[in-house]
Motif scaffolding. Structure first.
Motif, PDB file in Angstrom:
ATOM      1  N   GLY A 112      47.802  74.409  49.411  1.00 42.91           N
ATOM      2  CA  GLY A 112      46.176  75.610  49.636  1.00 42.91           C
ATOM      3  C   GLY A 112      45.924  76.121  48.683  1.00 42.91           C
ATOM      4  O   GLY A 112      44.349  76.240  48.452  1.00 42.91           O
ATOM      5  N   LEU A 113      46.844  76.376  47.022  1.00 38.94           N
ATOM      6  CA  LEU A 113      46.127  77.544  46.184  1.00 38.94           C
ATOM      7  C   LEU A 113      45.114  76.694  45.146  1.00 38.94           C
ATOM      8  O   LEU A 113      44.299  76.356  44.492  1.00 38.94           O
ATOM      9  CB  LEU A 113      47.167  77.911  45.673  1.00 38.94           C
ATOM     10  CG  LEU A 113      46.968  78.634  43.716  1.00 38.94           C
ATOM     11  CD1 LEU A 113      45.793  79.764  44.610  1.00 38.94           C
ATOM     12  CD2 LEU A 113      47.742  79.507  43.528  1.00 38.94           C
ATOM     13  N   LEU A 114      46.034  75.090  44.870  1.00 39.44           N
ATOM     14  CA  LEU A 114      45.304  73.755  44.392  1.00 39.44           C
ATOM     15  C   LEU A 114      43.611  73.752  45.002  1.00 39.44           C
ATOM     16  O   LEU A 114      43.115  73.495  44.237  1.00 39.44           O
ATOM     17  CB  LEU A 114      46.452  72.787  44.296  1.00 39.44           C
ATOM     18  CG  LEU A 114      47.371  73.092  43.335  1.00 39.44           C
ATOM     19  CD1 LEU A 114      47.850  71.845  43.500  1.00 39.44           C
ATOM     20  CD2 LEU A 114      46.551  72.228  41.900  1.00 39.44           C
ATOM     21  N   ARG A 115      43.895  73.230  46.343  1.00 39.53           N
ATOM     22  CA  ARG A 115      43.099  73.287  46.713  1.00 39.53           C
ATOM     23  C   ARG A 115      41.548  73.853  46.436  1.00 39.53           C
ATOM     24  O   ARG A 115      40.623  73.486  46.061  1.00 39.53           O
ATOM     25  CB  ARG A 115      42.724  72.614  47.930  1.00 39.53           C
ATOM     26  CG  ARG A 115      43.672  71.824  48.802  1.00 39.53           C
ATOM     27  CD  ARG A 115      43.460  71.110  50.095  1.00 39.53           C
ATOM     28  NE  ARG A 115      44.125  72.148  51.135  1.00 39.53           N
ATOM     29  CZ  ARG A 115      45.962  71.962  51.203  1.00 39.53           C
ATOM     30  NH1 ARG A 115      46.175  70.417  50.460  1.00 39.53           N
ATOM     31  NH2 ARG A 115      46.356  72.836  52.323  1.00 39.53           N
ATOM     32  N   ALA A 116      41.635  75.324  47.243  1.00 41.70           N
ATOM     33  CA  ALA A 116      41.234  76.134  46.113  1.00 41.70           C
ATOM     34  C   ALA A 116      40.697  76.017  45.025  1.00 41.70           C
ATOM     35  O   ALA A 116      39.163  77.340  44.916  1.00 41.70           O
ATOM     36  CB  ALA A 116      41.577  77.860  46.957  1.00 41.70           C
ATOM     37  N   LEU A 117      41.249  75.819  44.565  1.00 41.66           N
ATOM     38  CA  LEU A 117      40.862  76.753  42.182  1.00 41.66           C
ATOM     39  C   LEU A 117      40.023  74.915  42.002  1.00 41.66           C
ATOM     40  O   LEU A 117      38.804  74.634  41.554  1.00 41.66           O
ATOM     41  CB  LEU A 117      42.352  76.596  42.315  1.00 41.66           C
ATOM     42  CG  LEU A 117      43.181  77.471  41.850  1.00 41.66           C
ATOM     43  CD1 LEU A 117      44.010  77.751  41.183  1.00 41.66           C
ATOM     44  CD2 LEU A 117      41.902  78.566  41.484  1.00 41.66           C
ATOM     45  N   GLY A 172      46.637  59.629  41.813  1.00 39.22           N
ATOM     46  CA  GLY A 172      47.090  60.442  43.346  1.00 39.22           C
ATOM     47  C   GLY A 172      48.017  61.749  43.663  1.00 39.22           C
ATOM     48  O   GLY A 172      47.185  61.618  44.639  1.00 39.22           O
ATOM     49  N   MET A 173      48.238  62.413  43.033  1.00 44.58           N
ATOM     50  CA  MET A 173      48.204  63.900  42.997  1.00 44.58           C
ATOM     51  C   MET A 173      47.313  64.858  43.574  1.00 44.58           C
ATOM     52  O   MET A 173      47.271  65.478  44.005  1.00 44.58           O
ATOM     53  CB  MET A 173      48.938  64.182  42.140  1.00 44.58           C
ATOM     54  CG  MET A 173      50.365  63.939  41.483  1.00 44.58           C
ATOM     55  SD  MET A 173      51.008  64.712  40.155  1.00 44.58           S
ATOM     56  CE  MET A 173      50.981  66.330  40.457  1.00 44.58           C
ATOM     57  N   ASN A 174      45.927  64.363  42.738  1.00 40.90           N
ATOM     58  CA  ASN A 174      44.902  65.081  43.414  1.00 40.90           C
ATOM     59  C   ASN A 174      43.800  64.520  44.788  1.00 40.90           C
ATOM     60  O   ASN A 174      43.811  65.749  45.790  1.00 40.90           O
ATOM     61  CB  ASN A 174      43.592  64.558  42.175  1.00 40.90           C
ATOM     62  CG  ASN A 174      43.999  65.495  40.815  1.00 40.90           C
ATOM     63  OD1 ASN A 174      44.761  66.561  40.583  1.00 40.90           O
ATOM     64  ND2 ASN A 174      43.603  65.143  39.973  1.00 40.90           N
ATOM     65  N   TYR A 175      44.803  63.503  44.662  1.00 41.43           N
ATOM     66  CA  TYR A 175      44.238  62.971  46.319  1.00 41.43           C
ATOM     67  C   TYR A 175      45.095  63.398  47.507  1.00 41.43           C
ATOM     68  O   TYR A 175      44.857  64.057  48.109  1.00 41.43           O
ATOM     69  CB  TYR A 175      43.830  62.073  46.049  1.00 41.43           C
ATOM     70  CG  TYR A 175      43.650  60.756  47.861  1.00 41.43           C
ATOM     71  CD1 TYR A 175      42.472  60.910  47.705  1.00 41.43           C
ATOM     72  CD2 TYR A 175      44.575  60.201  48.406  1.00 41.43           C
ATOM     73  CE1 TYR A 175      42.325  60.414  49.251  1.00 41.43           C
ATOM     74  CE2 TYR A 175      44.294  59.855  50.016  1.00 41.43           C
ATOM     75  CZ  TYR A 175      42.701  60.003  50.178  1.00 41.43           C
ATOM     76  OH  TYR A 175      42.691  59.462  51.256  1.00 41.43           O
ATOM     77  N   PHE A 176      46.338  63.461  46.700  1.00 36.30           N
ATOM     78  CA  PHE A 176      47.119  63.979  47.908  1.00 36.30           C
ATOM     79  C   PHE A 176      46.825  65.300  47.986  1.00 36.30           C
ATOM     80  O   PHE A 176      47.747  65.667  49.397  1.00 36.30           O
ATOM     81  CB  PHE A 176      48.779  64.013  47.165  1.00 36.30           C
ATOM     82  CG  PHE A 176      50.108  63.896  47.835  1.00 36.30           C
ATOM     83  CD1 PHE A 176      49.826  63.560  49.694  1.00 36.30           C
ATOM     84  CD2 PHE A 176      50.719  64.812  48.097  1.00 36.30           C
ATOM     85  CE1 PHE A 176      51.009  63.479  50.210  1.00 36.30           C
ATOM     86  CE2 PHE A 176      52.052  65.387  48.962  1.00 36.30           C
ATOM     87  CZ  PHE A 176      51.696  64.623  50.547  1.00 36.30           C
ATOM     88  N   THR A 177      47.214  66.736  47.144  1.00 35.75           N
ATOM     89  CA  THR A 177      46.345  66.987  47.492  1.00 35.75           C
ATOM     90  C   THR A 177      45.638  68.293  48.281  1.00 35.75           C
ATOM     91  O   THR A 177      45.288  68.835  48.808  1.00 35.75           O
ATOM     92  CB  THR A 177      46.683  67.995  45.508  1.00 35.75           C
ATOM     93  OG1 THR A 177      47.657  67.997  44.912  1.00 35.75           O
ATOM     94  CG2 THR A 177      46.191  69.901  46.132  1.00 35.75           C
ATOM     95  N   MET A 178      44.065  66.791  47.847  1.00 34.55           N
ATOM     96  CA  MET A 178      43.179  67.524  48.486  1.00 34.55           C
ATOM     97  C   MET A 178      43.183  66.971  50.253  1.00 34.55           C
ATOM     98  O   MET A 178      42.580  67.658  51.023  1.00 34.55           O
ATOM     99  CB  MET A 178      42.030  66.572  48.097  1.00 34.55           C
ATOM    100  CG  MET A 178      41.361  67.435  46.537  1.00 34.55           C
ATOM    101  SD  MET A 178      41.256  68.833  46.721  1.00 34.55           S
ATOM    102  CE  MET A 178      39.689  69.414  47.366  1.00 34.55           C
ATOM    103  N   VAL A 179      43.897  65.918  50.756  1.00 34.62           N
ATOM    104  CA  VAL A 179      44.251  64.905  51.584  1.00 34.62           C
ATOM    105  C   VAL A 179      45.056  65.804  52.502  1.00 34.62           C
ATOM    106  O   VAL A 179      45.557  66.014  53.757  1.00 34.62           O
ATOM    107  CB  VAL A 179      43.834  64.344  51.877  1.00 34.62           C
ATOM    108  CG1 VAL A 179      43.900  63.304  53.213  1.00 34.62           C
ATOM    109  CG2 VAL A 179      42.603  63.637  50.741  1.00 34.62           C
ATOM    110  N   GLY A 180      46.281  66.129  51.940  1.00 35.16           N
ATOM    111  CA  GLY A 180      47.340  66.477  52.120  1.00 35.16           C
ATOM    112  C   GLY A 180      48.228  65.413  52.734  1.00 35.16           C
ATOM    113  O   GLY A 180      49.183  65.624  53.475  1.00 35.16           O
ATOM    114  N   SER A 181      47.743  63.917  52.343  1.00 36.88           N
ATOM    115  CA  SER A 181      48.761  63.076  52.958  1.00 36.88           C
ATOM    116  C   SER A 181      47.806  61.762  52.330  1.00 36.88           C
ATOM    117  O   SER A 181      47.035  61.451  51.767  1.00 36.88           O
ATOM    118  CB  SER A 181      48.682  62.137  54.275  1.00 36.88           C
ATOM    119  OG  SER A 181      47.430  62.246  54.805  1.00 36.88           O
TER     120      SER A 181
END
Length: 207
Positions: A112-117, A172-181
């Motif tokens: 959540g914090l990562l997405r906001a930042l 891959g990590m950024n996509y996973f963070t933003m999308v959640g899956s």
């Protein structure tokens, strides 16, 4: 460049830490913009006067949260790579897998914090530069591990392949963070599958 003076008094340091914790939680829950300074001070069990003395405004609070996140991430990555490179008797594949899985665990729970930042970085150059620096640091660290034993890599261009693999990992990590899956891939197998993907691309020797 934004910066805040580090408090010298223990009481002020604790107050600043509480402000940062409150802001991080508000960001993670998409409530930062709508929350006023007086409410932030109340949640941090402090005063508006202390907020202005330590931070000045909400933008500086936001920058401070981001700065703390980056610094804590770098320190945790340093500890992780020291642990992986310290296990010199492990096969290179195990070291790479350990780093990738440890890196994902490091950010687990902070989505959540990562997405906001990350969203803020799209409109703020200084945020974006700091994220680029963190991503570059992660990529360089990965390459240090992957190229520690270049003879164990079957790819014809190890340095080039390690650099591209680092970008694949970050993407891959950024996509996973933003999308959640990652589509139908279960969350719990993502670290292992990313490790398999990257090790196969690098053609890491299996012992």
């Amino acid at each position: 460049m934004y910066s805040i003076a580090s408090p010298t008094q223990a009481r002020s340091k604790k107050a600043l830490e509480r402000f940062l914790n409150v802001a991080a939680e508000l960001l993670a829950n998409n409530r930062f913009e709508e929350t006023g300074i007086s409410q932030i001070a109340q949640l941090a069990e402090s005063s508006v006067g202390t907020f202005y003395r330590l931070l000045g405004d909400k933008d500086m609070l936001l920058y401070a949260v981001h700065d703390r996140f980056v610094e804590q991430s770098r320190a945790a990555i340093d500890a992780l790579v020291a642990e992986e490179l310290g296990h010199s008797t492990l096969p290179l594949q195990a070291q790479i897998e350990g780093f990738i899985q440890g890196l994902i665990r490091l950010f687990d729970g902070s989505e959540g914090l990562l997405r906001a930042l990350i969203r803020r970085s799209s409109a703020d150059l200084q945020f974006r530069q700091r994220f680029h620096q963190l991503n570059a640091y992660i990529g360089q660290t990965f390459c240090r591990i992957a190229l520690a034993r270049p003879g164990d890599l079957g790819h014809p261009h190890p340095e080039q392949a390690a650099d591209l693999a680092a970008h694949m990992l970050l993407a891959g990590m950024n996509y996973f963070t933003m999308v959640g899956s990652l589509g139908v891939t279960p969350r719990e197998v993502v670290p292992g599958e990313l490790s398999r993907l990257i090790c196969n691309y690098l053609e890491v020797a299996k012992h």
